[in-house]
Design a protein around this motif. Sequence first.
Motif, PDB file in Angstrom:
ATOM      1  N   LYS A  82       5.306   4.727  -0.406  1.00 23.11           N
ATOM      2  CA  LYS A  82       4.238   5.611   0.062  1.00 23.11           C
ATOM      3  C   LYS A  82       3.797   5.242   1.473  1.00 23.11           C
ATOM      4  O   LYS A  82       3.590   6.102   2.325  1.00 23.11           O
ATOM      5  N   GLU A 142       6.490   6.306   3.959  1.00 20.23           N
ATOM      6  CA  GLU A 142       6.416   7.739   4.234  1.00 20.23           C
ATOM      7  C   GLU A 142       5.297   8.038   5.222  1.00 20.23           C
ATOM      8  O   GLU A 142       5.461   8.849   6.150  1.00 20.23           O
ATOM      9  N   SER A 202       7.372  12.425  -0.980  1.00 16.78           N
ATOM     10  CA  SER A 202       8.052  13.710  -0.817  1.00 16.78           C
ATOM     11  C   SER A 202       9.347  13.591  -0.031  1.00 16.78           C
ATOM     12  O   SER A 202      10.162  14.515  -0.014  1.00 16.78           O
TER      13      SER A 202
END
Length: 324
Positions: free
Chosen positions: A135, A138, A175
Amino acid sequence: MPQNFLKTRVTELLGIKYPIVQGAMQWISKASLAAAVSNAGGLGIITATTQPDKKSLVEEIRKTRELTDKPFAVNISMLPKAGAADMTMTYLEAVIEEKVPVVETAGRSPEELIPHLKQAGIKIMHKVPAARFAKKAEQIGVDAVTVVGYEAGGHPGLDNVPTFIVLPKTVDSVSIPVLGAGGICDGRSFLAAFCLGAEGVVIGSRFMVTKEVEIHQNIKDWIVNAKETDTVLTQWSIRNPYRIMNNKTAARVLAMEKAGASLEELMPVISGKNGKKAMEEGDIDSAQITVGQAAGLIRDIKTVDQVIQDIVTEAESLLIKLAR
């Protein structure tokens, strides 16, 4: 077989045929292996830290280009030791000057490198041991993450979570494309990673036992004859667990750690220089030699192209069988 199975965001991002990336292995991931993987349709990786200086890394990059016209990557591991920051920036200069298309980072946050790599148009993969680190990766702008399960050779992180758990957890947390690593060595595990949400895989130990790898035959033979229980994790006492062959050096390190040895006392035994010598001379017991638990599934020495084609063919057959 569905056309979209082997075409993922990872293959599009990296410009490769198959969503298979070769693991970055110290003293092993050199031009001959990286080029063979890239030529076979995957993404080969050379390790910057295998090279002692910028000039040597540049030479290895150029050697790789002589052997393949396909995309390949350079791994930059940002190690927490004296002088490591300076070497990281030196390696960064080399990959930018040589216009390497992809860089894989590992070891700690690559945040300081991101602007330089982005400006140079280089794709960035970052290797993490847990979803929480993916996370963060990203957020700082990496293009893809590789999450490494407990089964992997080398440094699998502190959480002791296997690929079957950490991979879908990571896929659900970010994502950007996720690649799975740890225990992946054949068509079954390759397909399983995709069922868990991966868009690519990173394979280390299986490529370690290929004809193109420039290490002593004794090392390859040991892996071919190994059981899945023949590896062990050392270096817990310094919070840097390391999965290696269960040999005499592993036993020595574990005994030293149990007795409370300091990092200074451990260093002469766990030094990477010992591993380099063992890889060259074939003394199985003289050093910590990295290998994953997948060793228990590896039973032959093939060419890189054979390994990749066998993985893809087996995965295709399994998918057709499951569809029926």
